[in-house]
Scaffold this motif. Structure first.
Motif, mmCIF file in Angstrom:
data_model
loop_
_atom_site.group_PDB
_atom_site.id
_atom_site.type_symbol
_atom_site.label_atom_id
_atom_site.label_comp_id
_atom_site.label_asym_id
_atom_site.label_seq_id
_atom_site.Cartn_x
_atom_site.Cartn_y
_atom_site.Cartn_z
ATOM 1 N N SER A 144 34.709 4.285 59.424
ATOM 2 C CA SER A 144 34.221 3.677 58.168
ATOM 3 C C SER A 144 33.743 4.831 57.314
ATOM 4 C CB SER A 144 33.046 2.723 58.402
ATOM 5 O OG SER A 144 33.415 1.631 59.188
ATOM 6 N N TYR A 145 33.731 4.585 56.010
ATOM 7 C CA TYR A 145 33.294 5.654 55.103
ATOM 8 C C TYR A 145 32.294 5.154 54.053
ATOM 9 C CZ TYR A 145 37.827 6.908 57.056
ATOM 10 O OH TYR A 145 38.872 7.104 57.919
ATOM 11 N N ASP A 146 31.954 3.852 54.132
ATOM 12 C CA ASP A 146 31.044 3.287 53.129
ATOM 13 C C ASP A 146 30.190 2.187 53.760
ATOM 14 O OD1 ASP A 146 32.166 0.419 52.302
ATOM 15 O OD2 ASP A 146 33.853 1.730 52.708
ATOM 16 N N VAL A 180 32.512 8.274 61.201
ATOM 17 C CA VAL A 180 32.715 8.690 59.810
ATOM 18 C C VAL A 180 33.605 9.920 59.920
ATOM 19 C CG1 VAL A 180 31.622 9.250 57.612
ATOM 20 C CG2 VAL A 180 30.388 7.856 59.295
ATOM 21 N N GLY A 181 34.907 9.666 59.975
ATOM 22 C CA GLY A 181 35.868 10.738 60.219
ATOM 23 C C GLY A 181 36.084 11.565 58.958
ATOM 24 N N ASP A 182 36.475 12.829 59.175
ATOM 25 C CA ASP A 182 36.835 13.617 57.992
ATOM 26 C C ASP A 182 38.198 13.153 57.454
ATOM 27 O OD1 ASP A 182 38.362 14.733 59.984
ATOM 28 O OD2 ASP A 182 37.796 16.812 59.580
ATOM 29 N N SER A 183 38.794 12.160 58.131
ATOM 30 C CA SER A 183 39.965 11.468 57.569
ATOM 31 C C SER A 183 39.600 10.837 56.229
ATOM 32 C CB SER A 183 40.473 10.391 58.534
ATOM 33 O OG SER A 183 39.427 9.528 58.937
ATOM 34 N N LEU A 184 38.312 10.811 55.895
ATOM 35 C CA LEU A 184 37.916 10.327 54.574
ATOM 36 C C LEU A 184 38.567 11.191 53.483
ATOM 37 C CD1 LEU A 184 35.507 12.004 52.800
ATOM 38 C CD2 LEU A 184 34.133 11.241 54.707
ATOM 39 N N LEU A 212 34.794 12.401 74.496
ATOM 40 C CA LEU A 212 35.911 13.248 74.078
ATOM 41 C C LEU A 212 36.980 12.389 73.405
ATOM 42 C CD1 LEU A 212 37.772 15.777 74.116
ATOM 43 C CD2 LEU A 212 38.369 15.180 76.480
ATOM 44 N N THR A 213 37.295 12.735 72.182
ATOM 45 C CA THR A 213 38.417 12.080 71.488
ATOM 46 C C THR A 213 39.707 12.793 71.877
ATOM 47 O OG1 THR A 213 36.974 11.622 69.609
ATOM 48 C CG2 THR A 213 39.317 11.449 69.205
ATOM 49 N N LEU A 214 40.714 12.011 72.259
ATOM 50 C CA LEU A 214 42.034 12.575 72.578
ATOM 51 C C LEU A 214 43.025 12.000 71.586
ATOM 52 C CD1 LEU A 214 42.150 12.284 76.488
ATOM 53 C CD2 LEU A 214 41.977 14.396 75.134
ATOM 54 N N GLY A 259 40.629 7.386 72.910
ATOM 55 C CA GLY A 259 41.993 7.762 72.538
ATOM 56 C C GLY A 259 42.418 7.260 71.170
ATOM 57 N N ILE A 260 43.304 8.031 70.559
ATOM 58 C CA ILE A 260 44.008 7.592 69.339
ATOM 59 C C ILE A 260 45.412 8.160 69.480
ATOM 60 C CG2 ILE A 260 42.841 9.481 68.029
ATOM 61 C CD1 ILE A 260 43.319 7.637 65.493
ATOM 62 N N GLY A 261 46.359 7.284 69.732
ATOM 63 C CA GLY A 261 47.703 7.753 70.042
ATOM 64 C C GLY A 261 47.739 8.436 71.397
ATOM 65 N N LEU A 298 40.576 3.883 65.860
ATOM 66 C CA LEU A 298 41.601 3.853 64.811
ATOM 67 C C LEU A 298 40.932 4.057 63.462
ATOM 68 C CD1 LEU A 298 44.038 0.867 65.650
ATOM 69 C CD2 LEU A 298 44.577 3.316 65.705
ATOM 70 N N VAL A 299 41.700 4.548 62.529
ATOM 71 C CA VAL A 299 41.246 4.633 61.139
ATOM 72 C C VAL A 299 41.346 3.208 60.575
ATOM 73 C CG1 VAL A 299 41.852 5.537 58.857
ATOM 74 C CG2 VAL A 299 41.910 7.043 60.867
ATOM 75 N N TYR A 300 40.219 2.659 60.099
ATOM 76 C CA TYR A 300 40.205 1.229 59.732
ATOM 77 C C TYR A 300 41.249 0.907 58.657
ATOM 78 C CZ TYR A 300 38.044 1.159 55.107
ATOM 79 O OH TYR A 300 37.840 1.294 53.763
#
Ligand code: KIV
Length: 275
Positions: free
Chosen positions: A23-25, A42-46, A179-181, A202-204, A214-216
């Motif tokens: 989430s970013y907001d 709050v991923g830097d995928s933002l 740990l995120t994989l 995990g993600i993928g 997952l990225v929402y």
């Protein structure tokens, strides 16, 4: 119930799967939290999803704090993890602790996440020693996109698989509590998950991980710049939004919006006296 690092540990021990979404907001975080998801990243995928950058490289500590603080205000029970952006921890251990500390103090998050293996273990040790819980991130680490030369599955060769296992053990040893994989072959991710005492998210990376993230905006089909193979669309919110925007546009143009029930009244007497 409030999710903490102790919850993650207990869930791993009991073999219960951990759910995490980005989430970013504030408003999205509130919805994710109310749905009972264990953790919010709050991923830097933002950088991609919210700011329209091509990758996560331009994201700053200020960006992470701005969005992280909003998410923390919306999340009552989910454990909030905030990403440390590119070059906020790689240059020195001192930098890493200072930036992790700023992120925790200024957002109220429960943990930070950073990318890398053995090369960032001194940073993980120092940040955890400052009582800031750390999630490590291995496999496809998007901040290294220029070094990888593209978004590719990681750990497929014998040498790469051995390195991934060694890195996973090293970040656990350094003090990471999870740990995120990302984009790792399922069998390898399962092996790593069995080897470690800390949970893998995990993600993928298949179903053998201790949890999933997952990225929402991906799982709601709201982000269409690219769609990785590992994403499942749980709802087509992007199309629902577009249809609602079309209907709004039409309603404004044909004057059916706003209708009387959307407007405020004033006494005719007041209006009459205006002329
Ligand atoms: O930035 C992010 O959203 C992430 C996930 C893809 C794990 O790091």
């Amino acid at each position: 119930m409030k999710n903490t690092v102790a919850t993650f540990k207990a869930m791993k021990e009991k073999g219960e799967k951990i759910s995490m979404l980005t989430s970013y907001d504030y408003s999205t975080a509130k919805l994710v939290d109310e749905a009972g998801v264990n953790s919010i990243l709050v991923g830097d995928s933002l950088g991609n999803v919210m700011l329209g950058y091509e990758n996560t490289i331009p994201v700053t500590v200020e960006d992470m704090i701005h969005h992280g603080a909003a998410v923390c205000r919306g999340a009552k029970n989910a454990l909030v993890v905030v990403d440390m952006p590119f070059l906020s921890y790689q240059v020195s251990v001192e930098d890493a602790v200072r930036n992790a500390g700023r992120i925790m103090k200024e957002t109220n998050c429960a943990a930070v996440k950073l990318e890398g293996g053995q090369e960032v273990c001194p940073q993980i040790k120092a940040i955890t020693a400052a009582s800031i819980p750390v999630v490590a991130h291995l496999g496809l680490t998007p901040q290294s996109i220029n070094a990888f030369g593209g978004y590719k599955v990681q750990g497929k060769s014998l040498e790469a698989a051995k390195k991934l296992i060694a890195d996973a053990k090293a970040v656990e040893e350094a003090g990471a509590f999870a740990l995120t994989l990302e984009c790792v072959p399922a069998k390898l991710a399962e092996m790593i998950s069995k080897e470690l005492t800390i949970p893998t998210i995990g993600i993928g990376a298949g179903n053998g991980c201790d949890g999933q993230v997952l990225v929402y905006a991906d799982m709601l089909a709201m982000f269409s710049d690219f769609r990785p193979k590992f994403v499942r669309n749980f709802a087509n919110i992007g199309e629902i939004m577009k249809q609602a925007f079309r209907e709004y546009d039409a309603a404004v143009k044909d004057s059916s919006f706003p209708a009387p029930e959307h407007t405020y009244k004033i006494d005719d007497e007041v209006i009459d006296k205006l002329y």
